[in-house]
Design a protein around this motif. Structure first.
Motif, PDB file in Angstrom:
ATOM      1  N   LEU A  90       5.339   3.798   1.945  1.00 20.60           N
ATOM      2  CA  LEU A  90       5.024   2.487   1.388  1.00 20.60           C
ATOM      3  C   LEU A  90       4.920   1.515   2.551  1.00 20.60           C
ATOM      4  O   LEU A  90       5.823   1.455   3.398  1.00 20.60           O
ATOM      5  CB  LEU A  90       6.127   2.019   0.432  1.00 20.60           C
ATOM      6  CG  LEU A  90       6.002   0.575  -0.064  1.00 20.60           C
ATOM      7  CD1 LEU A  90       4.775   0.406  -0.955  1.00 20.60           C
ATOM      8  CD2 LEU A  90       7.265   0.151  -0.794  1.00 20.60           C
ATOM      9  N   THR A  91       3.827   0.757   2.600  1.00 19.28           N
ATOM     10  CA  THR A  91       3.658  -0.283   3.620  1.00 19.28           C
ATOM     11  C   THR A  91       3.778  -1.634   2.936  1.00 19.28           C
ATOM     12  O   THR A  91       3.077  -1.918   1.975  1.00 19.28           O
ATOM     13  CB  THR A  91       2.285  -0.169   4.316  1.00 19.28           C
ATOM     14  OG1 THR A  91       2.183   1.131   4.895  1.00 19.28           O
ATOM     15  CG2 THR A  91       2.129  -1.218   5.389  1.00 19.28           C
TER      16      THR A  91
ATOM     17  N   GLU B 192       1.627   7.351  -6.524  1.00 22.24           N
ATOM     18  CA  GLU B 192       1.317   5.981  -6.126  1.00 22.24           C
ATOM     19  C   GLU B 192       0.617   5.184  -7.224  1.00 22.24           C
ATOM     20  O   GLU B 192       0.661   3.962  -7.243  1.00 22.24           O
ATOM     21  CB  GLU B 192       0.521   5.940  -4.820  1.00 22.24           C
ATOM     22  CG  GLU B 192      -0.822   6.597  -4.865  1.00 22.24           C
ATOM     23  CD  GLU B 192      -0.801   8.074  -4.480  1.00 22.24           C
ATOM     24  OE1 GLU B 192      -1.871   8.580  -4.122  1.00 22.24           O
ATOM     25  OE2 GLU B 192       0.244   8.730  -4.555  1.00 22.24           O
TER      26      GLU B 192
ATOM     27  N   LEU C 148       9.143   7.404   2.195  1.00 23.56           N
ATOM     28  CA  LEU C 148       9.852   7.577   0.931  1.00 23.56           C
ATOM     29  C   LEU C 148      10.615   8.904   0.919  1.00 23.56           C
ATOM     30  O   LEU C 148      10.189   9.867   1.556  1.00 23.56           O
ATOM     31  CB  LEU C 148       8.853   7.489  -0.225  1.00 23.56           C
ATOM     32  CG  LEU C 148       8.094   6.150  -0.278  1.00 23.56           C
ATOM     33  CD1 LEU C 148       6.987   6.210  -1.302  1.00 23.56           C
ATOM     34  CD2 LEU C 148       9.039   4.996  -0.546  1.00 23.56           C
TER      35      LEU C 148
ATOM     36  N   LYS D 141       0.866  -1.182   0.000  1.00 28.27           N
ATOM     37  CA  LYS D 141       0.000   0.000   0.000  1.00 28.27           C
ATOM     38  C   LYS D 141       0.900   1.228   0.000  1.00 28.27           C
ATOM     39  O   LYS D 141       1.951   1.232   0.625  1.00 28.27           O
ATOM     40  CB  LYS D 141      -0.885   0.023   1.237  1.00 28.27           C
ATOM     41  CG  LYS D 141      -1.958  -1.043   1.256  1.00 28.27           C
ATOM     42  CD  LYS D 141      -2.861  -0.867   2.452  1.00 28.27           C
ATOM     43  CE  LYS D 141      -4.039  -1.782   2.458  1.00 28.27           C
ATOM     44  NZ  LYS D 141      -3.791  -3.180   2.423  1.00 28.27           N
ATOM     45  N   CYS D 142       0.466   2.275  -0.697  1.00 30.18           N
ATOM     46  CA  CYS D 142       1.233   3.513  -0.722  1.00 30.18           C
ATOM     47  C   CYS D 142       0.277   4.695  -0.779  1.00 30.18           C
ATOM     48  O   CYS D 142      -0.708   4.677  -1.517  1.00 30.18           O
ATOM     49  CB  CYS D 142       2.171   3.542  -1.931  1.00 30.18           C
ATOM     50  SG  CYS D 142       3.237   4.995  -1.960  1.00 30.18           S
TER      51      CYS D 142
ATOM     52  N   ALA E 148       2.885   2.880  -9.623  1.00 29.00           N
ATOM     53  CA  ALA E 148       3.611   1.768  -9.007  1.00 29.00           C
ATOM     54  C   ALA E 148       3.701   0.556  -9.931  1.00 29.00           C
ATOM     55  O   ALA E 148       2.745   0.202 -10.617  1.00 29.00           O
ATOM     56  CB  ALA E 148       2.934   1.365  -7.704  1.00 29.00           C
TER      57      ALA E 148
ATOM     58  N   ARG F 299       6.780  -0.113   7.362  1.00 27.11           N
ATOM     59  CA  ARG F 299       6.366   1.157   6.766  1.00 27.11           C
ATOM     60  C   ARG F 299       7.629   1.923   6.427  1.00 27.11           C
ATOM     61  O   ARG F 299       8.470   2.152   7.298  1.00 27.11           O
ATOM     62  CB  ARG F 299       5.498   1.948   7.744  1.00 27.11           C
ATOM     63  CG  ARG F 299       4.080   1.453   7.800  1.00 27.11           C
ATOM     64  CD  ARG F 299       3.229   2.291   8.728  1.00 27.11           C
ATOM     65  NE  ARG F 299       3.595   2.129  10.124  1.00 27.11           N
ATOM     66  CZ  ARG F 299       3.217   1.125  10.892  1.00 27.11           C
ATOM     67  NH1 ARG F 299       2.472   0.180  10.397  1.00 27.11           N
ATOM     68  NH2 ARG F 299       3.586   1.062  12.152  1.00 27.11           N
TER      69      ARG F 299
END
Length: 128
Positions: A78-79, A101, A95, A72-73, A104, A92
């Motif tokens: 970013l996770t 996002e 960035l 996820k972002c 990606a 996590r």
């Protein structure tokens, strides 16, 4: 009779203080693994590169199946969540610059995850 102080581990106090300071600095819920059952973030090796208008993240996720990885972002963080039979990963990553996002792209090959993002435009044009 056993003294309660015999069960006290001073290392736990140090780790709790480090966790508290990191949470204050990062504004996130940082978890330090103290050898408990979760194993979150304990062995995730991750590198972040910024080059030629893009940001690239490379993470080692040994023993993890591709379907067990969740990314996820929000453009700033970013996770990476992943699970294997032996370990769970939750990391996590703040960035180095804001990214788009929606740009990606991710690959996963032989336990190595690579995620790339285009840098977000520094400013937006406003039409009058």
């Amino acid at each position: 009779m056993k003294d309660d102080r015999d069960d006290h581990d001073p290392i736990d106090d140090i780790l709790r203080e480090i966790e508290r300071v990191m949470n204050e600095m990062m504004g996130d819920d940082v978890h330090i693994d103290r050898g408990g059952a979760t194993g979150f973030g304990s062995d995730l090796h991750l590198d972040v590169y910024e080059e030629d208008g893009e940001v690239r993240i490379v993470a080692d996720l040994p023993g993890v199946e591709k379907d067990a990885i969740d990314l996820k972002c929000d453009g700033k963080v970013l996770t990476v969540s992943a699970a294997s039979d032996r370990r769970d990963y939750e990391e996590r990553v703040r960035l180095p610059t804001r990214v788009d996002e929606h740009s990606a792209a991710a690959t996963y090959n032989n336990g190595v995850l690579e995620v790339t993002f285009d840098r977000a435009d520094d400013s937006a044009d406003i039409d009058l």
